[in-house]
Design a protein around this motif. Structure first.
Motif, PDB file in Angstrom:
ATOM      1  N   ASP A 112       0.825  -1.214   0.000  1.00 38.30           N
ATOM      2  CA  ASP A 112       0.000   0.000   0.000  1.00 38.30           C
ATOM      3  C   ASP A 112       0.858   1.263   0.000  1.00 38.30           C
ATOM      4  O   ASP A 112       0.549   2.239  -0.687  1.00 38.30           O
ATOM      5  CB  ASP A 112      -0.952   0.006   1.188  1.00 38.30           C
ATOM      6  CG  ASP A 112      -2.038  -1.050   1.082  1.00 38.30           C
ATOM      7  OD1 ASP A 112      -2.323  -1.514  -0.047  1.00 38.30           O
ATOM      8  OD2 ASP A 112      -2.597  -1.433   2.135  1.00 38.30           O
ATOM      9  N   ARG A 122       2.362   1.655  -3.436  1.00 40.60           N
ATOM     10  CA  ARG A 122       1.319   2.072  -4.383  1.00 40.60           C
ATOM     11  C   ARG A 122       0.989   3.547  -4.222  1.00 40.60           C
ATOM     12  O   ARG A 122       0.814   4.259  -5.214  1.00 40.60           O
ATOM     13  CB  ARG A 122       0.068   1.222  -4.187  1.00 40.60           C
ATOM     14  CG  ARG A 122      -0.971   1.551  -5.224  1.00 40.60           C
ATOM     15  CD  ARG A 122      -2.016   0.511  -5.357  1.00 40.60           C
ATOM     16  NE  ARG A 122      -2.998   1.037  -6.295  1.00 40.60           N
ATOM     17  CZ  ARG A 122      -4.288   0.872  -6.174  1.00 40.60           C
ATOM     18  NH1 ARG A 122      -4.763   0.144  -5.199  1.00 40.60           N
ATOM     19  NH2 ARG A 122      -5.105   1.392  -7.053  1.00 40.60           N
ATOM     20  N   ARG A 123       0.924   4.025  -2.975  1.00 47.90           N
ATOM     21  CA  ARG A 123       0.661   5.452  -2.740  1.00 47.90           C
ATOM     22  C   ARG A 123       1.769   6.323  -3.327  1.00 47.90           C
ATOM     23  O   ARG A 123       1.505   7.398  -3.865  1.00 47.90           O
ATOM     24  CB  ARG A 123       0.494   5.738  -1.253  1.00 47.90           C
ATOM     25  CG  ARG A 123      -0.880   5.426  -0.718  1.00 47.90           C
ATOM     26  CD  ARG A 123      -1.106   6.008   0.677  1.00 47.90           C
ATOM     27  NE  ARG A 123      -0.153   5.506   1.648  1.00 47.90           N
ATOM     28  CZ  ARG A 123      -0.259   4.342   2.309  1.00 47.90           C
ATOM     29  NH1 ARG A 123      -1.293   3.555   2.066  1.00 47.90           N
ATOM     30  NH2 ARG A 123       0.638   3.983   3.190  1.00 47.90           N
ATOM     31  N   ASP A 164       1.329   6.090  -7.257  1.00 48.21           N
ATOM     32  CA  ASP A 164       0.061   6.562  -7.824  1.00 48.21           C
ATOM     33  C   ASP A 164       0.145   7.915  -8.550  1.00 48.21           C
ATOM     34  O   ASP A 164      -0.460   8.069  -9.606  1.00 48.21           O
ATOM     35  CB  ASP A 164      -1.030   6.624  -6.750  1.00 48.21           C
ATOM     36  CG  ASP A 164      -1.788   5.321  -6.611  1.00 48.21           C
ATOM     37  OD1 ASP A 164      -1.660   4.445  -7.497  1.00 48.21           O
ATOM     38  OD2 ASP A 164      -2.510   5.166  -5.605  1.00 48.21           O
TER      39      ASP A 164
END
Length: 133
Positions: free
Chosen positions: A54, A57-58, A61
């Protein structure tokens, strides 16, 4: 535009300090930076822990994500592989051939630490993001 290859992202997330990860760190938030859809998959699939996945991914992004494959790029990649083969160079990974071909076609520099891209720089016009650094 500079595309960052998974080879650099993987070192970056592992905390491995290299000239390429230093360059990536300097580019983040200061210059247009992208990665490819295939590189995104390669990087994210390496995380076992959901929290690390996560977090990565942040961070990834906000980047532009380039679509690496298309009919034209597939044909161009095959031509590039054949051209290297005629020079006595064996391209080891199809995915790297696709990435290099996309960068060449779109005029993007590639930030990489994978030596498999060196023949594309030496013979086919791929621009390294480390040149002139």
């Amino acid at each position: 535009m500079i595309l960052a290859d998974s080879s650099v992202w993987i070192d970056y997330f592992r905390g491995t300090v290299t000239p390429q990860t230093d360059r990536l760190d300097a580019l983040l938030g200061s210059e247009p930076l992208a990665t490819g859809d295939l590189m995104l998959a390669e990087v994210l699939q390496g995380f076992d822990d959901d929290r690390d996945f996560d977090q990565a991914r942040r961070l990834l992004d906000p980047l532009d994500i380039a679509d690496i494959g298309s009919r034209e790029i597939a044909i161009g990649a095959a031509k590039n592989l054949r051209a290297l083969r005629r020079l006595g160079v064996t391209a080891r990974k199809t995915i790297d051939t696709l990435i290099a071909t996309r960068c060449i076609a779109d005029g993007h520099a590639l930030l990489y630490s994978d030596r498999d891209f060196d023949p594309f720089v030496a013979h086919l016009g791929l621009r390294s993001a480390m040149t002139g650094v």
